[in-house]
Design a protein around this motif. Structure first.
Motif, PDB file in Angstrom:
ATOM      1  N   LYS A  80       0.834  -1.205   0.000  1.00 28.04           N
ATOM      2  CA  LYS A  80       0.000   0.000   0.000  1.00 28.04           C
ATOM      3  C   LYS A  80       0.869   1.256   0.000  1.00 28.04           C
ATOM      4  O   LYS A  80       0.623   2.203  -0.743  1.00 28.04           O
ATOM      5  CB  LYS A  80      -0.911  -0.015   1.228  1.00 28.04           C
ATOM      6  N   ARG A  81       1.913   1.241   0.807  1.00 28.85           N
ATOM      7  CA  ARG A  81       2.796   2.410   0.927  1.00 28.85           C
ATOM      8  C   ARG A  81       3.556   2.683  -0.373  1.00 28.85           C
ATOM      9  O   ARG A  81       3.679   3.835  -0.791  1.00 28.85           O
ATOM     10  CB  ARG A  81       3.760   2.184   2.082  1.00 28.85           C
ATOM     11  N   ILE A  82       4.049   1.640  -1.027  1.00 32.06           N
ATOM     12  CA  ILE A  82       4.803   1.855  -2.270  1.00 32.06           C
ATOM     13  C   ILE A  82       3.876   2.355  -3.371  1.00 32.06           C
ATOM     14  O   ILE A  82       4.272   3.180  -4.197  1.00 32.06           O
ATOM     15  CB  ILE A  82       5.585   0.585  -2.702  1.00 32.06           C
ATOM     16  N   ALA A  83       2.632   1.897  -3.383  1.00 32.08           N
ATOM     17  CA  ALA A  83       1.682   2.381  -4.384  1.00 32.08           C
ATOM     18  C   ALA A  83       1.400   3.864  -4.181  1.00 32.08           C
ATOM     19  O   ALA A  83       1.351   4.634  -5.148  1.00 32.08           O
ATOM     20  CB  ALA A  83       0.395   1.576  -4.313  1.00 32.08           C
ATOM     21  N   GLU A  84       1.227   4.274  -2.939  1.00 30.79           N
ATOM     22  CA  GLU A  84       0.984   5.689  -2.654  1.00 30.79           C
ATOM     23  C   GLU A  84       2.176   6.545  -3.065  1.00 30.79           C
ATOM     24  O   GLU A  84       2.017   7.604  -3.672  1.00 30.79           O
ATOM     25  CB  GLU A  84       0.684   5.878  -1.169  1.00 30.79           C
ATOM     26  N   LYS A  85       3.381   6.082  -2.738  1.00 35.17           N
ATOM     27  CA  LYS A  85       4.586   6.843  -3.093  1.00 35.17           C
ATOM     28  C   LYS A  85       4.786   6.895  -4.606  1.00 35.17           C
ATOM     29  O   LYS A  85       5.199   7.919  -5.152  1.00 35.17           O
ATOM     30  CB  LYS A  85       5.815   6.232  -2.428  1.00 35.17           C
ATOM     31  N   ALA A  86       4.498   5.796  -5.290  1.00 39.62           N
ATOM     32  CA  ALA A  86       4.663   5.769  -6.744  1.00 39.62           C
ATOM     33  C   ALA A  86       3.675   6.712  -7.415  1.00 39.62           C
ATOM     34  O   ALA A  86       4.033   7.439  -8.350  1.00 39.62           O
ATOM     35  CB  ALA A  86       4.485   4.348  -7.265  1.00 39.62           C
ATOM     36  N   LYS A  87       2.441   6.710  -6.947  1.00 37.07           N
ATOM     37  CA  LYS A  87       1.446   7.606  -7.523  1.00 37.07           C
ATOM     38  C   LYS A  87       1.812   9.059  -7.261  1.00 37.07           C
ATOM     39  O   LYS A  87       1.605   9.921  -8.115  1.00 37.07           O
ATOM     40  CB  LYS A  87       0.061   7.269  -6.973  1.00 37.07           C
ATOM     41  N   ALA A  88       2.388   9.343  -6.100  1.00 38.73           N
ATOM     42  CA  ALA A  88       2.844  10.700  -5.802  1.00 38.73           C
ATOM     43  C   ALA A  88       3.992  11.110  -6.722  1.00 38.73           C
ATOM     44  O   ALA A  88       4.148  12.291  -7.046  1.00 38.73           O
ATOM     45  CB  ALA A  88       3.279  10.799  -4.345  1.00 38.73           C
ATOM     46  N   ALA A  89       4.786  10.134  -7.158  1.00 33.37           N
ATOM     47  CA  ALA A  89       5.896  10.408  -8.074  1.00 33.37           C
ATOM     48  C   ALA A  89       5.442  10.428  -9.530  1.00 33.37           C
ATOM     49  O   ALA A  89       6.253  10.637 -10.429  1.00 33.37           O
ATOM     50  CB  ALA A  89       6.994   9.365  -7.893  1.00 33.37           C
ATOM     51  N   GLY A  90       4.150  10.183  -9.768  1.00 31.66           N
ATOM     52  CA  GLY A  90       3.617  10.242 -11.121  1.00 31.66           C
ATOM     53  C   GLY A  90       3.670   8.931 -11.879  1.00 31.66           C
ATOM     54  O   GLY A  90       3.555   8.919 -13.100  1.00 31.66           O
ATOM     55  N   ALA A 113      -1.683  -5.901  -2.546  1.00 29.79           N
ATOM     56  CA  ALA A 113      -1.936  -4.633  -1.860  1.00 29.79           C
ATOM     57  C   ALA A 113      -1.598  -3.445  -2.755  1.00 29.79           C
ATOM     58  O   ALA A 113      -2.308  -2.434  -2.751  1.00 29.79           O
ATOM     59  CB  ALA A 113      -1.134  -4.570  -0.567  1.00 29.79           C
ATOM     60  N   ALA A 114      -0.531  -3.556  -3.538  1.00 33.67           N
ATOM     61  CA  ALA A 114      -0.160  -2.473  -4.452  1.00 33.67           C
ATOM     62  C   ALA A 114      -1.218  -2.307  -5.540  1.00 33.67           C
ATOM     63  O   ALA A 114      -1.557  -1.183  -5.919  1.00 33.67           O
ATOM     64  CB  ALA A 114       1.204  -2.750  -5.070  1.00 33.67           C
ATOM     65  N   ARG A 115      -1.751  -3.419  -6.034  1.00 38.79           N
ATOM     66  CA  ARG A 115      -2.822  -3.342  -7.039  1.00 38.79           C
ATOM     67  C   ARG A 115      -4.069  -2.686  -6.456  1.00 38.79           C
ATOM     68  O   ARG A 115      -4.698  -1.847  -7.095  1.00 38.79           O
ATOM     69  CB  ARG A 115      -3.180  -4.736  -7.541  1.00 38.79           C
ATOM     70  N   GLU A 116      -4.433  -3.087  -5.247  1.00 40.10           N
ATOM     71  CA  GLU A 116      -5.621  -2.520  -4.608  1.00 40.10           C
ATOM     72  C   GLU A 116      -5.462  -1.024  -4.359  1.00 40.10           C
ATOM     73  O   GLU A 116      -6.439  -0.283  -4.387  1.00 40.10           O
ATOM     74  CB  GLU A 116      -5.904  -3.234  -3.287  1.00 40.10           C
ATOM     75  N   ALA A 117      -4.231  -0.585  -4.117  1.00 40.81           N
ATOM     76  CA  ALA A 117      -3.975   0.829  -3.850  1.00 40.81           C
ATOM     77  C   ALA A 117      -3.856   1.651  -5.127  1.00 40.81           C
ATOM     78  O   ALA A 117      -3.672   2.863  -5.057  1.00 40.81           O
ATOM     79  CB  ALA A 117      -2.716   0.980  -3.009  1.00 40.81           C
ATOM     80  N   GLY A 118      -3.932   1.003  -6.292  1.00 43.18           N
ATOM     81  CA  GLY A 118      -4.005   1.761  -7.531  1.00 43.18           C
ATOM     82  C   GLY A 118      -2.896   1.579  -8.536  1.00 43.18           C
ATOM     83  O   GLY A 118      -2.966   2.145  -9.624  1.00 43.18           O
TER      84      GLY A 118
END
Length: 121
Positions: A80-90, A113-118
């Motif tokens: 979940k955390r890596i997905a949030e950080k990746a989306k913040a990085a574009g 979890a990364a898939r669920e987070a986007g």
């Protein structure tokens, strides 16, 4: 005869060659007995765009102290955390690089979890 680690590294090299040909960012996972690490690396492989691990203080507090980074719940938190950080990085779309580890247990939990987070892969 190759050791277990050498076999895993050999598998990971083949995977990284295939991912490099795609030219997309890759979500690379490394697993140890105590921790799990995830990094989003640029398509050309020169820059780390985002990273997360159970060794980070914020994550340790979230999952309940030290010594708890080697379980499925911790892997889900990192996903979940890596997905949030990746989306913040574009970064929205990545290729999943399991680094030769079996797609089971903690590696699978992180990916789900990364898939669920986007993240899309």
């Amino acid at each position: 005869m190759l050791t277990k680690k050498e076999q895993r590294l050999r598998r990971s090299r083949q995977t990284r060659i295939r991912i490099a040909n795609q030219g997309v960012a890759r979500l690379s996972v490394n697993r140890t007995n105590l921790h799990i690490y995830a990094s989003v690396i640029s398509g050309d492989g020169t820059k780390v765009l985002a990273s997360a691990s159970t060794a980070e203080v914020e994550v340790r507090n979230e999952i309940g102290g030290s010594g708890k980074g080697g379980n499925v719940a911790a892997a889900q938190a990192i996903g979940k955390r890596i997905a949030e950080k990746a989306k913040a990085a574009g970064v929205e779309k990545v290729a999943f690089d399991r680094a030769g580890f079996a797609y089971h247990g903690r590696v699978k939990a992180l990916a789900d979890a990364a898939r669920e987070a986007g993240l899309q892969f």
